[in-house]
Design a protein around this motif. Structure first.
Motif, PDB file in Angstrom:
ATOM      1  N   GLY A 272     -21.356   6.875 -16.497  1.00 22.05           N
ATOM      2  CA  GLY A 272     -20.842   5.636 -17.078  1.00 22.05           C
ATOM      3  C   GLY A 272     -19.532   5.812 -17.823  1.00 22.05           C
ATOM      4  O   GLY A 272     -18.861   4.824 -18.126  1.00 22.05           O
ATOM      5  N   ASP A 273     -19.161   7.054 -18.150  1.00 23.28           N
ATOM      6  CA  ASP A 273     -17.881   7.301 -18.816  1.00 23.28           C
ATOM      7  C   ASP A 273     -16.726   6.950 -17.889  1.00 23.28           C
ATOM      8  O   ASP A 273     -16.813   7.135 -16.682  1.00 23.28           O
ATOM      9  N   THR A 274     -15.640   6.448 -18.464  1.00 23.39           N
ATOM     10  CA  THR A 274     -14.395   6.265 -17.725  1.00 23.39           C
ATOM     11  C   THR A 274     -13.536   7.476 -18.026  1.00 23.39           C
ATOM     12  O   THR A 274     -13.331   7.809 -19.192  1.00 23.39           O
TER      13      THR A 274
ATOM     14  N   GLN B 234     -15.518  19.420 -14.227  1.00 24.42           N
ATOM     15  CA  GLN B 234     -15.322  18.852 -15.557  1.00 24.42           C
ATOM     16  C   GLN B 234     -13.971  19.273 -16.130  1.00 24.42           C
ATOM     17  O   GLN B 234     -13.331  18.519 -16.850  1.00 24.42           O
ATOM     18  N   ALA B 235     -13.496  20.451 -15.765  1.00 23.10           N
ATOM     19  CA  ALA B 235     -12.222  20.960 -16.279  1.00 23.10           C
ATOM     20  C   ALA B 235     -11.023  20.155 -15.779  1.00 23.10           C
ATOM     21  O   ALA B 235      -9.951  20.204 -16.383  1.00 23.10           O
ATOM     22  N   ASP B 236     -11.182  19.381 -14.684  1.00 17.58           N
ATOM     23  CA  ASP B 236     -10.095  18.562 -14.146  1.00 17.58           C
ATOM     24  C   ASP B 236      -9.876  17.284 -14.950  1.00 17.58           C
ATOM     25  O   ASP B 236      -8.872  16.612 -14.788  1.00 17.58           O
ATOM     26  N   VAL B 237     -10.835  16.920 -15.795  1.00 18.80           N
ATOM     27  CA  VAL B 237     -10.744  15.694 -16.577  1.00 18.80           C
ATOM     28  C   VAL B 237      -9.799  15.912 -17.754  1.00 18.80           C
ATOM     29  O   VAL B 237      -9.929  16.875 -18.506  1.00 18.80           O
ATOM     30  N   LEU B 238      -8.853  14.977 -17.924  1.00 23.20           N
ATOM     31  CA  LEU B 238      -7.884  15.074 -18.992  1.00 23.20           C
ATOM     32  C   LEU B 238      -8.286  14.273 -20.230  1.00 23.20           C
ATOM     33  O   LEU B 238      -7.937  14.628 -21.356  1.00 23.20           O
ATOM     34  N   TYR B 239      -9.028  13.161 -20.009  1.00 23.65           N
ATOM     35  CA  TYR B 239      -9.345  12.253 -21.107  1.00 23.65           C
ATOM     36  C   TYR B 239     -10.597  11.473 -20.762  1.00 23.65           C
ATOM     37  O   TYR B 239     -10.770  11.044 -19.623  1.00 23.65           O
ATOM     38  N   ILE B 240     -11.472  11.286 -21.738  1.00 20.97           N
ATOM     39  CA  ILE B 240     -12.687  10.470 -21.567  1.00 20.97           C
ATOM     40  C   ILE B 240     -12.540   9.236 -22.431  1.00 20.97           C
ATOM     41  O   ILE B 240     -12.327   9.333 -23.634  1.00 20.97           O
ATOM     42  N   ALA B 241     -12.626   8.067 -21.803  1.00 20.36           N
ATOM     43  CA  ALA B 241     -12.474   6.811 -22.554  1.00 20.36           C
ATOM     44  C   ALA B 241     -13.829   6.245 -22.924  1.00 20.36           C
ATOM     45  O   ALA B 241     -14.798   6.453 -22.275  1.00 20.36           O
TER      46      ALA B 241
ATOM     47  N   ASP C  35       0.812  -1.215   0.000  1.00 15.78           N
ATOM     48  CA  ASP C  35       0.000   0.000   0.000  1.00 15.78           C
ATOM     49  C   ASP C  35       0.846   1.267   0.000  1.00 15.78           C
ATOM     50  O   ASP C  35       0.503   2.250  -0.642  1.00 15.78           O
ATOM     51  N   ALA C  36       1.948   1.265   0.720  1.00 15.86           N
ATOM     52  CA  ALA C  36       2.800   2.449   0.826  1.00 15.86           C
ATOM     53  C   ALA C  36       3.440   2.820  -0.514  1.00 15.86           C
ATOM     54  O   ALA C  36       3.757   3.978  -0.751  1.00 15.86           O
ATOM     55  N   ALA C  37       3.611   1.864  -1.402  1.00 17.20           N
ATOM     56  CA  ALA C  37       4.284   2.115  -2.673  1.00 17.20           C
ATOM     57  C   ALA C  37       3.312   2.394  -3.825  1.00 17.20           C
ATOM     58  O   ALA C  37       3.730   2.764  -4.908  1.00 17.20           O
ATOM     59  N   LYS C  38       2.007   2.206  -3.581  1.00 13.68           N
ATOM     60  CA  LYS C  38       1.027   2.411  -4.644  1.00 13.68           C
ATOM     61  C   LYS C  38       0.858   3.890  -4.938  1.00 13.68           C
ATOM     62  O   LYS C  38       0.860   4.720  -4.043  1.00 13.68           O
ATOM     63  N   GLU C  39       0.674   4.186  -6.203  1.00 17.88           N
ATOM     64  CA  GLU C  39       0.367   5.551  -6.607  1.00 17.88           C
ATOM     65  C   GLU C  39      -1.135   5.766  -6.503  1.00 17.88           C
ATOM     66  O   GLU C  39      -1.920   4.822  -6.615  1.00 17.88           O
ATOM     67  N   LYS C  40      -1.529   7.002  -6.290  1.00 21.02           N
ATOM     68  CA  LYS C  40      -2.937   7.353  -6.247  1.00 21.02           C
ATOM     69  C   LYS C  40      -3.555   7.058  -7.616  1.00 21.02           C
ATOM     70  O   LYS C  40      -2.983   7.424  -8.641  1.00 21.02           O
ATOM     71  N   PRO C  41      -4.708   6.370  -7.657  1.00 19.75           N
ATOM     72  CA  PRO C  41      -5.335   6.074  -8.947  1.00 19.75           C
ATOM     73  C   PRO C  41      -5.680   7.371  -9.681  1.00 19.75           C
ATOM     74  O   PRO C  41      -6.027   8.362  -9.062  1.00 19.75           O
ATOM     75  N   MET C  42      -5.576   7.343 -10.991  1.00 19.12           N
ATOM     76  CA  MET C  42      -5.870   8.537 -11.777  1.00 19.12           C
ATOM     77  C   MET C  42      -6.935   8.265 -12.823  1.00 19.12           C
ATOM     78  O   MET C  42      -6.973   8.905 -13.865  1.00 19.12           O
ATOM     79  N   GLN C  43      -7.798   7.281 -12.538  1.00 21.24           N
ATOM     80  CA  GLN C  43      -8.925   7.016 -13.420  1.00 21.24           C
ATOM     81  C   GLN C  43     -10.114   6.559 -12.603  1.00 21.24           C
ATOM     82  O   GLN C  43      -9.966   6.069 -11.483  1.00 21.24           O
ATOM     83  N   GLY C  44     -11.291   6.745 -13.161  1.00 20.91           N
ATOM     84  CA  GLY C  44     -12.492   6.347 -12.454  1.00 20.91           C
ATOM     85  C   GLY C  44     -13.695   6.343 -13.380  1.00 20.91           C
ATOM     86  O   GLY C  44     -13.621   6.756 -14.533  1.00 20.91           O
ATOM     87  N   LYS C  45     -14.816   5.869 -12.825  1.00 21.10           N
ATOM     88  CA  LYS C  45     -16.064   5.780 -13.572  1.00 21.10           C
ATOM     89  C   LYS C  45     -17.013   6.848 -13.039  1.00 21.10           C
ATOM     90  O   LYS C  45     -17.190   6.980 -11.835  1.00 21.10           O
TER      91      LYS C  45
END
Length: 92
Positions: free
Chosen positions: A60-62, A85-92, A32-42
């Motif tokens: 429902g967008d990722t 919405q401006a914080d989003v870099l990419y919509i998959a 856990d200490a070495a994991k990076e903060k996730p940078m994607q979500g639904k």
């Protein structure tokens, strides 16, 4: 996923964080200490359009976002981020 009730303000989204990878491709478990903060979500909730900006994100967008984006929330044991919405870099 829990049925969330409420209203998000204009231009904001609520994102359920997708957990970080637990193992490397070779099978090494990452502590856990070495994991990076996730940078994607639904996206689970979306606010309305802002006066000068249309909402381009749908439920429902990722989405991929910056490392320090949003405000962390814990709702019913699940991790969420409330962000613009401006914080989003990419919509998959």
């Amino acid at each position: 996923m829990v049925e969330l009730k409420g209203k998000i303000l204009a231009g904001k989204i609520l994102v359920q964080v997708i957990p970080a990878v637990e193992k490397t491709a070779s099978g090494i478990i990452i502590p856990d200490a070495a994991k990076e903060k996730p940078m994607q979500g639904k996206v689970v909730l979306v606010g309305s359009d802002k006066k000068d900006e249309a909402m381009e994100i749908k439920v429902g967008d990722t989405v991929f976002y910056g490392k320090y984006s949003g405000t962390e929330l814990a709702i019913d044991g699940d991790d969420y981020l409330l962000m613009s919405q401006a914080d989003v870099l990419y919509i998959a």
